[in-house]
Motif scaffolding. Sequence first.
Motif, PDB file in Angstrom:
ATOM      1  N   VAL A  36      52.914  34.753 118.445  1.00 51.38           N
ATOM      2  CA  VAL A  36      53.387  34.124 117.612  1.00 51.38           C
ATOM      3  C   VAL A  36      53.704  35.215 116.267  1.00 51.38           C
ATOM      4  N   TYR A  37      54.180  34.736 115.492  1.00 53.93           N
ATOM      5  CA  TYR A  37      54.088  35.846 113.974  1.00 53.93           C
ATOM      6  C   TYR A  37      55.199  35.184 113.194  1.00 53.93           C
ATOM      7  N   ILE A  38      54.538  34.777 111.867  1.00 55.53           N
ATOM      8  CA  ILE A  38      54.824  34.786 110.731  1.00 55.53           C
ATOM      9  C   ILE A  38      54.767  35.232 109.460  1.00 55.53           C
ATOM     10  N   ALA A  39      55.930  35.353 108.559  1.00 56.30           N
ATOM     11  CA  ALA A  39      55.796  36.605 108.202  1.00 56.30           C
ATOM     12  C   ALA A  39      57.571  36.226 106.822  1.00 56.30           C
ATOM     13  N   LYS A  40      56.811  36.775 105.468  1.00 58.76           N
ATOM     14  CA  LYS A  40      57.065  36.952 104.291  1.00 58.76           C
ATOM     15  C   LYS A  40      57.254  38.479 104.095  1.00 58.76           C
ATOM     16  N   PHE A  41      59.031  38.578 103.115  1.00 52.94           N
ATOM     17  CA  PHE A  41      59.403  39.963 102.941  1.00 52.94           C
ATOM     18  C   PHE A  41      60.497  39.367 101.392  1.00 52.94           C
ATOM     19  N   ASN A  42      60.259  40.195 100.848  1.00 52.95           N
ATOM     20  CA  ASN A  42      61.535  40.228  99.389  1.00 52.95           C
ATOM     21  C   ASN A  42      62.112  40.381 100.094  1.00 52.95           C
ATOM     22  N   ARG A  43      63.395  39.492  99.541  1.00 54.92           N
ATOM     23  CA  ARG A  43      64.735  39.071 100.071  1.00 54.92           C
ATOM     24  C   ARG A  43      65.378  40.079  99.514  1.00 54.92           C
ATOM     25  N   VAL A  44      65.006  40.619  98.646  1.00 54.87           N
ATOM     26  CA  VAL A  44      65.671  41.412  97.735  1.00 54.87           C
ATOM     27  C   VAL A  44      65.475  43.432  97.851  1.00 54.87           C
ATOM     28  N   THR A  45      64.545  43.721  97.982  1.00 57.67           N
ATOM     29  CA  THR A  45      63.991  45.097  98.321  1.00 57.67           C
ATOM     30  C   THR A  45      63.246  44.917  99.774  1.00 57.67           C
ATOM     31  N   GLY A  53      48.937  36.542 112.601  1.00 59.96           N
ATOM     32  CA  GLY A  53      49.278  36.508 113.833  1.00 59.96           C
ATOM     33  C   GLY A  53      48.995  35.624 114.457  1.00 59.96           C
ATOM     34  N   PHE A  54      49.341  34.811 115.188  1.00 59.09           N
ATOM     35  CA  PHE A  54      48.572  33.654 116.514  1.00 59.09           C
ATOM     36  C   PHE A  54      48.848  34.577 117.871  1.00 59.09           C
ATOM     37  N   THR A  55      47.301  34.255 118.309  1.00 60.24           N
ATOM     38  CA  THR A  55      47.359  34.887 120.031  1.00 60.24           C
ATOM     39  C   THR A  55      47.317  33.511 121.007  1.00 60.24           C
ATOM     40  N   ALA A  56      48.436  33.580 121.281  1.00 60.68           N
ATOM     41  CA  ALA A  56      48.981  32.687 122.938  1.00 60.68           C
ATOM     42  C   ALA A  56      48.683  33.370 123.675  1.00 60.68           C
ATOM     43  N   SER A  57      48.459  32.701 125.260  1.00 58.14           N
ATOM     44  CA  SER A  57      47.987  32.978 126.052  1.00 58.14           C
ATOM     45  C   SER A  57      49.888  32.078 127.318  1.00 58.14           C
ATOM     46  N   GLY A  58      50.024  32.284 128.471  1.00 62.18           N
ATOM     47  CA  GLY A  58      51.191  31.535 129.206  1.00 62.18           C
ATOM     48  C   GLY A  58      51.835  32.920 129.443  1.00 62.18           C
TER      49      GLY A  58
END
Length: 111
Positions: A36-45, A53-58
């Motif tokens: 799983v990832y969570i990311a933040k971006f500049n909404r203009v540029t 990032g978060f490690t998962a299994s399954g």
Amino acid sequence: MDERDGVVVVGSYEAGREDLGVLGPLPGNPATLANVYIAKFNRVTGEPLWSRGFTASGPDRGSPGLESASLAVTKEGFAAVLGQFSSMLTVGARTLEAEGRSDLFLLGLER
């Protein structure tokens, strides 16, 4: 989106490469798409501001890893994610184990 020109996104990815493009290098289990990832971006540029990032299994199911998720962002830019995962999800030094087929997680991020 927050009031500081930021947009936050959440999703899943396959690890195993040193760099995941705009997300940069993230930890993960290369045997699954359940990371799983969570990311933040500049909404203009569109410039990446941060990513986690978060490690998962399954097993990979339907929408890999992150079976479903809801995202909220405060006007100050803090993000919270409520999601569903299968098997295990590692957040920092803590590993969450799903009871049954899947379980829920709630993450809060300052940046």
